[in-house]
Scaffold this active site. Structure first.
Site, PDB file in Angstrom:
ATOM      1  N   LYS A  87       1.103 -25.722  -0.858  1.00  0.00           N
ATOM      2  CA  LYS A  87       2.210 -25.201  -0.031  1.00  0.00           C
ATOM      3  C   LYS A  87       2.383 -23.732  -0.393  1.00  0.00           C
ATOM      4  O   LYS A  87       3.285 -23.347  -1.138  1.00  0.00           O
ATOM      5  CB  LYS A  87       3.475 -26.032  -0.268  1.00  0.00           C
ATOM      6  CG  LYS A  87       4.498 -25.891   0.836  1.00  0.00           C
ATOM      7  CD  LYS A  87       5.501 -27.011   0.797  1.00  0.00           C
ATOM      8  CE  LYS A  87       6.698 -26.719   1.687  1.00  0.00           C
ATOM      9  NZ  LYS A  87       6.391 -26.555   3.104  1.00  0.00           N
TER      10      LYS A  87
HETATM   11  N1  PMP Z   1       3.227 -30.014   7.109  1.00  0.00           N
HETATM   12  C1  PMP Z   1       3.525 -28.730   6.923  1.00  0.00           C
HETATM   13  C2  PMP Z   1       2.521 -27.703   7.274  1.00  0.00           C
HETATM   14  C3  PMP Z   1       4.766 -28.356   6.358  1.00  0.00           C
HETATM   15  O1  PMP Z   1       5.057 -27.074   6.150  1.00  0.00           O
HETATM   16  C4  PMP Z   1       5.697 -29.367   6.038  1.00  0.00           C
HETATM   17  C5  PMP Z   1       7.015 -28.993   5.399  1.00  0.00           C
HETATM   18  N2  PMP Z   1       7.897 -28.366   6.275  1.00  0.00           N
HETATM   19  C6  PMP Z   1       5.361 -30.705   6.300  1.00  0.00           C
HETATM   20  C7  PMP Z   1       4.102 -30.993   6.813  1.00  0.00           C
HETATM   21  C8  PMP Z   1       6.297 -31.819   5.963  1.00  0.00           C
HETATM   22  O2  PMP Z   1       6.351 -31.961   4.568  1.00  0.00           O
HETATM   23  P1  PMP Z   1       7.674 -32.441   3.813  1.00  0.00           P
HETATM   24  O3  PMP Z   1       7.980 -33.809   4.334  1.00  0.00           O
HETATM   25  O4  PMP Z   1       7.313 -32.427   2.387  1.00  0.00           O
HETATM   26  O5  PMP Z   1       8.732 -31.467   4.179  1.00  0.00           O
END
Ligand code: PMP
Length: 289
Positions: free
Chosen positions: A149
């Site tokens: 991330k």
């Molecule tokens: N995919 C991407 C590219 C993201 O940036 C996110 C988070 N906003 C998600 C999926 C969802 O992840 P999470 O449930 O951990 O927020």
């Protein structure tokens, strides 16, 4: 608003990052978005572990231990008197030279913002959301693994611009092999003949914390096991139901992709069960692990 930055809680206008910080100059760093529900920090442990995994992948060593960062997050939430809201945790490579060299940045910058959050409009949770399929492909794992991330979200942002240009709020992205991967900020799930499936991590996705909560917890407890499998766009178009998950979005149904209607064009019964069970679980006793 109080911000925690480099070991101190300061007023927002004193929370500053240098123009020589490589987080800004190169998008060199990583982050997490985390929700607070009813005074509990949803899946904080999982977010911290993912943050540490991202940092390790980019060879960034946090100057604070995981316990210290956890304490910083809790302090920031209470300093801002939030019982519901959104936390942003950021590690940047820190201040360095104008060159790329990451190891010439001696100390990573660490900050925590805790604020309220504006979700998608409430009516979209009832009526379903419209999305498009982006022309832009998700960056391949071999180039920059979406599991990291990272602060560099331009791949997602360029797809998000396609969505905005089309008058919608999200875009579904395919990977370079043409498999469905994820949306710009949300994971994707398909319902067909009562079965629920979602792309596996090796489709080149961020393994969302919300996604994993549905797979490990909500799906099994609703008697709706979720299978990870690769699928093509055709299976999305032929789905009975389609929904997205994410920290900000929670669980939200999708009823149209471009000019194609999904299922009967309403938020289907299985999606509704996930939406309401998710809300019930996080508002009653959100797991913090
Ligand atoms: N995919 C991407 C590219 C993201 O940036 C996110 C988070 N906003 C998600 C999926 C969802 O992840 P999470 O449930 O951990 O927020």
């Amino acid at each position: 608003m109080k911000i925690w930055i480099d070991g101190q809680l300061v007023p927002e206008d004193e929370a500053k990052v240098s123009v020589m910080d490589h987080g800004l100059l190169y998008g060199d760093g990583c982050f997490e978005g985390i929700r607070i529900y009813n005074g509990r920090i949803f899946k904080l442990g999982s977010h911290l572990r993912r943050m540490w995994d991202s940092a390790e992948e980019i060879r960034l060593q946090s100057p604070y231990s995981m316990e210290e960062v956890e304490r910083a997050i809790r302090e920031t939430v209470s300093a801002n008197q939030l019982t519901d809201g959104y936390i942003r945790l950021v590690f940047t490579r820190g201040v360095g030279t104008l060159g790329l060299h990451p190891f010439l940045c001696p100390v990573p910058t660490v900050f925590v913002i805790a604020d309220t959050i504006k979700l998608y409009p409430q009516e979209l949770y009832e009526s379903g959301m419209q999305i498009i399929v982006a022309e832009r492909r998700r960056v391949p794992r071999e180039c920059l693994d979406p599991q990291i991330k990272s602060l560099n979200y331009l791949n997602n942002i360029l797809a998000k611009i396609e969505a905005i240009d089309a008058g919608v709020l999200e875009a579904l992205m395919l990977n370079m092999e043409g498999w469905v991967s994820e949306c710009t900020g949300d994971n994707v799930f398909v319902v067909k003949d009562g079965a629920v499936f979602t792309p596996p991590p090796d489709a080149g996705i961020l393994n969302g914390i919300t996604r994993q909560f549905l797979i490990d917890d909500l799906g099994p407890s609703l008697g709706l096991p979720i299978q990870e499998k690769l699928f093509r766009l055709e299976e999305v178009y032929q789905a009975d139901e389609l929904f997205l998950t994410g920290t900000a979005a929670e669980v939200i149904g999708v009823t149209r992709i471009g000019d194609r209607v999904i299922g009967d064009g309403t938020v289907g019964p299985i999606t509704r069960r996930f939406v309401s069970e998710f809300r019930a679980r996080v508002t009653s006793d959100a797991p913090e692990d």
